[in-house]
Design an enzyme around this catalytic site. Sequence first.
Site, PDB file in Angstrom:
ATOM      1  CB  CYS A 175      -0.878  -0.004   1.248  1.00 51.40           C
ATOM      2  SG  CYS A 175      -1.622   1.594   1.610  1.00 51.40           S
TER       3      CYS A 175
ATOM      4  CB  CYS B   9      -4.831   6.451  -2.893  1.00 50.18           C
ATOM      5  SG  CYS B   9      -3.541   5.324  -3.326  1.00 50.18           S
TER       6      CYS B   9
ATOM      7  CB  THR C   6      -3.593   4.273   5.063  1.00 54.84           C
ATOM      8  OG1 THR C   6      -4.314   3.090   5.376  1.00 54.84           O
ATOM      9  CG2 THR C   6      -2.614   3.988   3.950  1.00 54.84           C
TER      10      THR C   6
ATOM     11  CD  GLU D 246      -2.556   0.725   7.397  1.00 55.38           C
ATOM     12  OE1 GLU D 246      -1.679  -0.150   7.624  1.00 55.38           O
ATOM     13  OE2 GLU D 246      -2.956   1.006   6.255  1.00 55.38           O
TER      14      GLU D 246
ATOM     15  CG  HIS E  91      -9.913   4.626  -0.357  1.00 56.85           C
ATOM     16  ND1 HIS E  91      -8.837   5.320  -0.846  1.00 56.85           N
ATOM     17  CD2 HIS E  91      -9.383   3.671   0.454  1.00 56.85           C
ATOM     18  CE1 HIS E  91      -7.720   4.826  -0.360  1.00 56.85           C
ATOM     19  NE2 HIS E  91      -8.018   3.811   0.430  1.00 56.85           N
TER      20      HIS E  91
ATOM     21  CE1 TYR F 258      -8.499   0.583  -0.686  1.00 61.92           C
ATOM     22  CE2 TYR F 258      -9.197  -1.586   0.057  1.00 61.92           C
ATOM     23  CZ  TYR F 258      -8.667  -0.337   0.326  1.00 61.92           C
ATOM     24  OH  TYR F 258      -8.314  -0.032   1.606  1.00 61.92           O
TER      25      TYR F 258
ATOM     26  CB  CYS G  69      -3.830   0.087  -4.855  1.00 62.72           C
ATOM     27  SG  CYS G  69      -5.037  -0.443  -3.615  1.00 62.72           S
TER      28      CYS G  69
ATOM     29  CD  GLU H 135      -5.188  -0.929   3.044  1.00 60.00           C
ATOM     30  OE1 GLU H 135      -4.357  -1.366   2.238  1.00 60.00           O
ATOM     31  OE2 GLU H 135      -5.118   0.186   3.573  1.00 60.00           O
TER      32      GLU H 135
HETATM   33 FE1  SF4 Z   1      -3.283   1.997   0.079  1.00 55.35          FE
HETATM   34 FE2  SF4 Z   1      -4.701   1.134  -1.984  1.00 55.35          FE
HETATM   35 FE3  SF4 Z   1      -5.784   2.821  -0.218  1.00 55.35          FE
HETATM   36 FE4  SF4 Z   1      -3.873   3.615  -1.943  1.00 55.35          FE
HETATM   37  S1  SF4 Z   1      -5.960   2.886  -2.463  1.00 55.35           S
HETATM   38  S2  SF4 Z   1      -3.996   4.096   0.224  1.00 55.35           S
HETATM   39  S3  SF4 Z   1      -2.587   1.808  -2.027  1.00 55.35           S
HETATM   40  S4  SF4 Z   1      -5.109   0.727   0.158  1.00 55.35           S
HETATM   41 FE    FE Z   2      -6.684   1.613   2.143  1.00 48.43          FE
END
Ligand code: SF4
Ligand code: FE
Length: 492
Positions: free
Chosen positions: A100, A104, A191, A258, A293, A297, A300, A456
């Site tokens: 991660c 983001c 995060t 985190e 968000h 996902y 990422c 996560e």
């Molecule tokens: Fe982390 Fe994915 Fe959230 Fe970006 S979108 S902060 S990489 S979990």
């Molecule tokens: Fe996240």
Amino acid sequence: MALMTAQEYIDSLRKLNTRVYMFGEKIDNWVDHPMIRPSINCVAMTYALAQDPQYADLMTVKSSLTGHTINRFTHLHQSTEDLMNKVKMQRLLGQKTASCFQRCVGMDAFNSVFSTTYEIDEKYGTHYHENFKKFLTFVQDNDLTVDGAMTDPKGDRSKAPSQQADPDMYVHVVERREDGIVVCGAKCHQTGSINSHWHIFMPTISMGEADKDWAVSFACPTDAEGMYMIYGRQSCDTRKMEADASIDVGNAKFGGQEALVVLDHVFIPNEYIFLNGEYEFAGMIVERFAGYHRQSYGGCKVGVGDTLIGAAALAAEYNGVEKASAVKDKLIEMTHLNETLFCCGIACSAQGFKTKAGNYQIDLLLANVCKQNVTRFPYEIVRLAEDIAGGLMVTMPSQVDFSSDTVVGRNGETIGEICNKFFATREGVSTENRQRIMRFIENLCLGAAAVGYRTESMHGAGSPQAQRIMIARQGNIQGKKQLAKDIAGIKD
Ligand code: SF4
Ligand code: FE
């Protein structure tokens, strides 16, 4: 100001007075701490790739506020193409870090607070949108990393913020002054909070009139007076503190992060406030941020999935089973699952729409479907990776054993020689490379990186039930019933 280089980003963190605690102690040099540094390296990658001409189209973009070239992580999405490029950028970062990369959450906060503040001002004549635009211009011009802080501790889940025995269970205003507000509370499992320059705080649930003091959103510097962080530990994290364990760590360079972020009477000047008592807009910020968000996902986790599929294929090759049809089929299944997630990330972006404020929002139903799949598919991908890798990924002796010259054998063989003898595999493959790929898979499936890739995937951007509620709301069952009635000839 120009875009920061990765090194400039790391150096900029040293200038902050961020208060970080871990294992019961204050960590003064947290930038170089072996447990924290990999997560900083991940964010540094968002700066490094923006300097690389081959990724310029994906990583950089013209600011809608200033016209300057900025990092896409600080951008307000101006089209469905921007939304798709965001997902592609996240996949790229996942591929380059297998972790991660944290930045983001700020990007998703920018886009949700931008559009929501516009609508609050429209209704109340407040100046939150102007405040926010000024703040974001500062962020873009200085290429800052900003944490998007949403998840409150929540205390008794059956009670609203104003009904909690301890009012700090949700971030709230404790004092209103002429020049700003004073806030208390905390945000959990944040995060990238430690290595962000600033934070944007947002409410975590919809609120009623009694919750006015909890309906608050604002920006503050990470080293603000009264703010501190307690670092969250991860599975196998202390391996990073061991000498000669770079192979055992599985991913020595990168990792996620985190922390519990605490606000102990932090003063927020008026210009950094984006919501202050307009409780009916708390739900809008939450829904928009969560939507973005959940889209994220689909990028990422797919990028990280690419590295795990690659690692499983290498493990099969190193073990000499890559031609077995069962192995090939498992790799196909992993790819199918991973690309399905990508399809969801792209689809909710392609179906995006313009908000009243002018930036682009994803399709909420499809983003929630995306995230719901993410709560399942990485688990299946992990299961298949473990299946292909074999038990060795969790039973191998330590890296130190592999190089140990302690004599154990009848003929003077060392521990290192014995390990290298019995863990050798097909000709042309070094035992060390086999070790490396096994530990890499272990790291992603059940080590520190499993925080980002597994748990996560389940709970980040909202737990599965949160998506099911949104799917129920957006799924238009009534409309679907009518479709069936029309064709079946049912007249009410
Ligand atoms: Fe982390 Fe994915 Fe959230 Fe970006 S979108 S902060 S990489 S979990
Ligand atoms: Fe996240």
